[in-house]
Design an enzyme around this catalytic site. Sequence first.
Site, PDB file in Angstrom:
ATOM      1  N   HIS A  21       0.853  -1.579   0.052  1.00 40.33           N
ATOM      2  CA  HIS A  21       0.476  -0.055   0.044  1.00 40.33           C
ATOM      3  C   HIS A  21       1.389   1.286  -0.556  1.00 40.33           C
ATOM      4  O   HIS A  21       2.219   1.139   0.596  1.00 40.33           O
ATOM      5  CB  HIS A  21      -1.108   0.021   1.625  1.00 40.33           C
TER       6      HIS A  21
ATOM      7  N   CYS B 137      -0.550   2.625  -4.897  1.00 40.97           N
ATOM      8  CA  CYS B 137      -1.656   4.119  -4.690  1.00 40.97           C
ATOM      9  C   CYS B 137      -0.272   4.972  -4.348  1.00 40.97           C
ATOM     10  O   CYS B 137       0.505   4.485  -3.418  1.00 40.97           O
ATOM     11  CB  CYS B 137      -2.365   3.603  -3.654  1.00 40.97           C
TER      12      CYS B 137
END
Length: 410
Positions: free
Chosen positions: A237, A280
């Site tokens: 992430h 991301c």
Amino acid sequence: MTVSYRMLGGMQERHKDALIKLRVALVQEMVPDELVEHLVSKKILTPFMQEKIQCKGVSYRQNSTLLDLLPRRGPKAFTIFCTALRDTGQEHLAEQLEEQERCLKPEVPFSVEEIGVQRWREPCERCIDDGDGPGNVAMTSVDFYLSHQKQAYKMTTRPRGYALIISNVHFAAPELDYRHGGEVDLVSLKQLFSHLNYQVVVRSNITAQKMISELDLFSSLPEHARLDSCIVCILSHGVDGAVYGADGKLLQLQDVFTKLDNAHCPQLQNKPKMFIFQSCRGEEADRGVDQQDGREQAGSPGCEQSDAGKEDGKVRLPTQSDMICAYACLRGTVSLRNTKRGSWFIQDMTEVFSKHAKDTHVADMLVKVNACIKKREGHAPGTEYHRCKEMSEYSSTLCRDLYLFPGVSL
């Protein structure tokens, strides 16, 4: 009388590796005519194969075809080939092959105990379902290598270098979801980098501080001095400019680049360094827009250079150079991941690299990846990610063409 040319089994891996290691020298130096006759008489080649080789015309194309056939001609093919080289007055090539075969040992992940340090141990992407898997890596032809290697970075060592993959899928922080499909990305990249002749090292589910420690150890490896390149890939992430460790703390991307720059990793100065970030870079989903009719237009202003300040003496380098970095998505946006097939970006990257690394340099392959990502569209009816888009990008300080030349070794 009909002779059967049935071959049982394949060539041993170390014999295949020796042929790959010396392929360029063999293609350039072998005298094929009498050599092929010997191999036919020993039933390593069939008359049909002899005809196939001879129709190639010039000797280096004949040699290339012969080397493509040999690994499939049984477990005795390597030994008989070396004998045939001796019998046709090409002893120096036989000796090089046999020496190479003796030196080759099964590759194992390096232990940093060898360099006096401890042993290495083994907001969010959005999950939607769409995509394909990777294929096998196509090999570079000798013709292509010989015509392109002068303008490219040297890329012939075996392995090409080390590829460090840090993959975080489990997180201690409750707001960071389990990265379903992340395991698929890891398997795909391990397979891709191995086929591209990299020694792959994997570190999974580690904290941000441990990520820094692993990068320190990776940067300090003395093996970098004899190898041609390296890869660092982080799957996690992330937010703009940083990725999460398994403990939910952030590692700044600039710290990753710094560990392998010209100041902190002199063993890799003037050698290409590839960085891949599957994470991301923000929280916005790209909703996309409807295309309008009309041609795209673009322009760029001119820019003057100045050589002021140059001094005679020792050559100096920028602190960071010879790097290329690929990102799954644009700044401020989320990356998209299929829970069964892995992330869009890694799917497309492995597919493009597998097909095109044989004759396309890395920057152009990343352009192809961009084109693949541009065509994708989310399929998640009833959610905000239905019909959403993603756009990958890359940045580069490469100073030469970076061809990976799979299959070529000197």
